[in-house]
Design a protein around this motif. Structure first.
Motif, PDB file in Angstrom:
ATOM      1  N   LEU A  74       0.829  -1.209   0.000  1.00 60.86           N
ATOM      2  CA  LEU A  74       0.000   0.000   0.000  1.00 60.86           C
ATOM      3  C   LEU A  74       0.865   1.261   0.000  1.00 60.86           C
ATOM      4  N   ALA A  75       1.951   1.226   0.745  1.00 61.81           N
ATOM      5  CA  ALA A  75       2.833   2.400   0.833  1.00 61.81           C
ATOM      6  C   ALA A  75       3.657   2.584  -0.446  1.00 61.81           C
ATOM      7  N   GLU A  76       4.139   1.494  -1.010  1.00 65.66           N
ATOM      8  CA  GLU A  76       5.016   1.583  -2.176  1.00 65.66           C
ATOM      9  C   GLU A  76       4.279   1.744  -3.496  1.00 65.66           C
ATOM     10  N   PRO A  78       1.026   3.537  -4.312  1.00 65.59           N
ATOM     11  CA  PRO A  78      -0.134   4.332  -3.904  1.00 65.59           C
ATOM     12  C   PRO A  78      -1.302   4.316  -4.889  1.00 65.59           C
ATOM     13  N   HIS A  79      -1.062   3.943  -6.124  1.00 62.22           N
ATOM     14  CA  HIS A  79      -2.148   3.941  -7.100  1.00 62.22           C
ATOM     15  C   HIS A  79      -2.738   2.549  -7.336  1.00 62.22           C
ATOM     16  N   ALA A  80      -2.173   1.540  -6.698  1.00 64.27           N
ATOM     17  CA  ALA A  80      -2.721   0.183  -6.813  1.00 64.27           C
ATOM     18  C   ALA A  80      -4.054   0.131  -6.085  1.00 64.27           C
ATOM     19  N   ARG A  81      -4.972  -0.616  -6.652  1.00 62.24           N
ATOM     20  CA  ARG A  81      -6.275  -0.761  -5.988  1.00 62.24           C
ATOM     21  C   ARG A  81      -6.128  -1.728  -4.810  1.00 62.24           C
ATOM     22  N   VAL A  82      -6.920  -1.508  -3.796  1.00 61.33           N
ATOM     23  CA  VAL A  82      -6.844  -2.359  -2.605  1.00 61.33           C
ATOM     24  C   VAL A  82      -7.112  -3.814  -2.970  1.00 61.33           C
ATOM     25  N   PHE A  97     -10.171  -8.884   4.280  1.00 61.28           N
ATOM     26  CA  PHE A  97      -8.842  -8.278   4.344  1.00 61.28           C
ATOM     27  C   PHE A  97      -8.876  -6.971   5.126  1.00 61.28           C
ATOM     28  N   SER A  98      -9.833  -6.113   4.809  1.00 61.29           N
ATOM     29  CA  SER A  98      -9.917  -4.810   5.474  1.00 61.29           C
ATOM     30  C   SER A  98     -10.104  -4.964   6.977  1.00 61.29           C
ATOM     31  N   LYS A  99     -10.929  -5.927   7.367  1.00 59.73           N
ATOM     32  CA  LYS A  99     -11.153  -6.186   8.797  1.00 59.73           C
ATOM     33  C   LYS A  99      -9.861  -6.652   9.471  1.00 59.73           C
ATOM     34  N   ALA A 100      -9.166  -7.595   8.836  1.00 62.00           N
ATOM     35  CA  ALA A 100      -7.907  -8.104   9.398  1.00 62.00           C
ATOM     36  C   ALA A 100      -6.844  -7.008   9.426  1.00 62.00           C
ATOM     37  N   PHE A 101      -6.781  -6.199   8.378  1.00 60.45           N
ATOM     38  CA  PHE A 101      -5.792  -5.132   8.306  1.00 60.45           C
ATOM     39  C   PHE A 101      -6.042  -4.104   9.412  1.00 60.45           C
ATOM     40  N   LYS A 102      -7.289  -3.726   9.585  1.00 55.22           N
ATOM     41  CA  LYS A 102      -7.617  -2.745  10.624  1.00 55.22           C
ATOM     42  C   LYS A 102      -7.295  -3.286  12.010  1.00 55.22           C
ATOM     43  N   ARG A 103      -7.574  -4.553  12.232  1.00 57.12           N
ATOM     44  CA  ARG A 103      -7.263  -5.173  13.526  1.00 57.12           C
ATOM     45  C   ARG A 103      -5.752  -5.178  13.771  1.00 57.12           C
ATOM     46  N   ALA A 104      -4.978  -5.472  12.727  1.00 59.81           N
ATOM     47  CA  ALA A 104      -3.521  -5.565  12.864  1.00 59.81           C
ATOM     48  C   ALA A 104      -2.832  -4.205  12.884  1.00 59.81           C
ATOM     49  N   MET A 105      -3.303  -3.274  12.062  1.00 60.91           N
ATOM     50  CA  MET A 105      -2.596  -2.007  11.877  1.00 60.91           C
ATOM     51  C   MET A 105      -3.270  -0.814  12.559  1.00 60.91           C
ATOM     52  N   GLY A 106      -4.487  -1.009  13.029  1.00 62.49           N
ATOM     53  CA  GLY A 106      -5.181   0.062  13.745  1.00 62.49           C
ATOM     54  C   GLY A 106      -5.959   1.023  12.868  1.00 62.49           C
ATOM     55  N   VAL A 107      -5.816   0.903  11.553  1.00 60.81           N
ATOM     56  CA  VAL A 107      -6.566   1.754  10.618  1.00 60.81           C
ATOM     57  C   VAL A 107      -6.938   0.925   9.388  1.00 60.81           C
ATOM     58  N   ALA A 108      -7.937   1.396   8.664  1.00 56.99           N
ATOM     59  CA  ALA A 108      -8.348   0.733   7.428  1.00 56.99           C
ATOM     60  C   ALA A 108      -7.258   0.897   6.365  1.00 56.99           C
ATOM     61  N   PRO A 109      -7.201  -0.014   5.395  1.00 57.85           N
ATOM     62  CA  PRO A 109      -6.154   0.063   4.371  1.00 57.85           C
ATOM     63  C   PRO A 109      -6.083   1.406   3.643  1.00 57.85           C
ATOM     64  N   ARG A 110      -7.213   1.964   3.282  1.00 63.42           N
ATOM     65  CA  ARG A 110      -7.211   3.239   2.559  1.00 63.42           C
ATOM     66  C   ARG A 110      -6.670   4.370   3.439  1.00 63.42           C
ATOM     67  N   LYS A 111      -7.005   4.346   4.703  1.00 68.65           N
ATOM     68  CA  LYS A 111      -6.474   5.355   5.640  1.00 68.65           C
ATOM     69  C   LYS A 111      -4.980   5.170   5.829  1.00 68.65           C
ATOM     70  N   TYR A 112      -4.535   3.930   5.908  1.00 65.36           N
ATOM     71  CA  TYR A 112      -3.117   3.636   6.084  1.00 65.36           C
ATOM     72  C   TYR A 112      -2.315   4.224   4.930  1.00 65.36           C
ATOM     73  N   ARG A 113      -2.835   4.079   3.744  1.00 62.96           N
ATOM     74  CA  ARG A 113      -2.162   4.575   2.552  1.00 62.96           C
ATOM     75  C   ARG A 113      -1.964   6.093   2.612  1.00 62.96           C
ATOM     76  N   GLN A 114      -2.910   6.794   3.184  1.00 60.26           N
ATOM     77  CA  GLN A 114      -2.820   8.259   3.299  1.00 60.26           C
ATOM     78  C   GLN A 114      -1.758   8.647   4.302  1.00 60.26           C
TER      79      GLN A 114
END
Length: 114
Positions: A74-76, A78-82, A97-114
């Motif tokens: 997601l970081a590397e 930025p234009h790739a779709r989730v 995926f979004s649920k697992a990502f939020k649980r692990a990283m504390g934010v949703a994937p789209r927010k993480y990317r920002q």
């Protein structure tokens, strides 16, 4: 004294092979049984050995590895779709995926990317 942690587990012939599989093929539908079969070991013996050497269960480790990969993608890219990231890290559903990502990283994937 046995080495502990991921680096020490790499030196174990069985667990090192499994870690290599997880790292090189995170998109595979791994289960404890499938990982145990990959090293010709019983499921219970494999799970106990994996946990003893890494300090966590195989599926917990797999999920954490997938989330680290997803965060990097997601970081590397930025234009790739989730949903492209979802497939690369072994999830079949963007919602799961979004649920697992939020649980692990504390934010949703789209927010993480920002």
């Amino acid at each position: 004294m046995e080495r502990c942690g991921w680096l020490g587990a790499l030196h174990d012939p069985l667990i090192g092979k499994v870690l290599s599989l997880i790292h090189s093929q995170p998109q595979q539908p791994w289960t404890v049984a499938a990982l145990a079969r990959s090293v010709a070991c019983s499921r219970s013996a494999f799970a106990a050995r994996f946990s003893a050497l890494t300090g966590e269960g195989p599926i917990v480790y797999l999920t954490r590895w997938r989330m680290q990969l997803a965060a990097r993608l997601l970081a590397e890219h930025p234009h790739a779709r989730v949903n492209e990231v979802v497939e690369q890290v072994g999830y079949h559903s963007e919602a799961a995926f979004s649920k697992a990502f939020k649980r692990a990283m504390g934010v949703a994937p789209r927010k993480y990317r920002q």
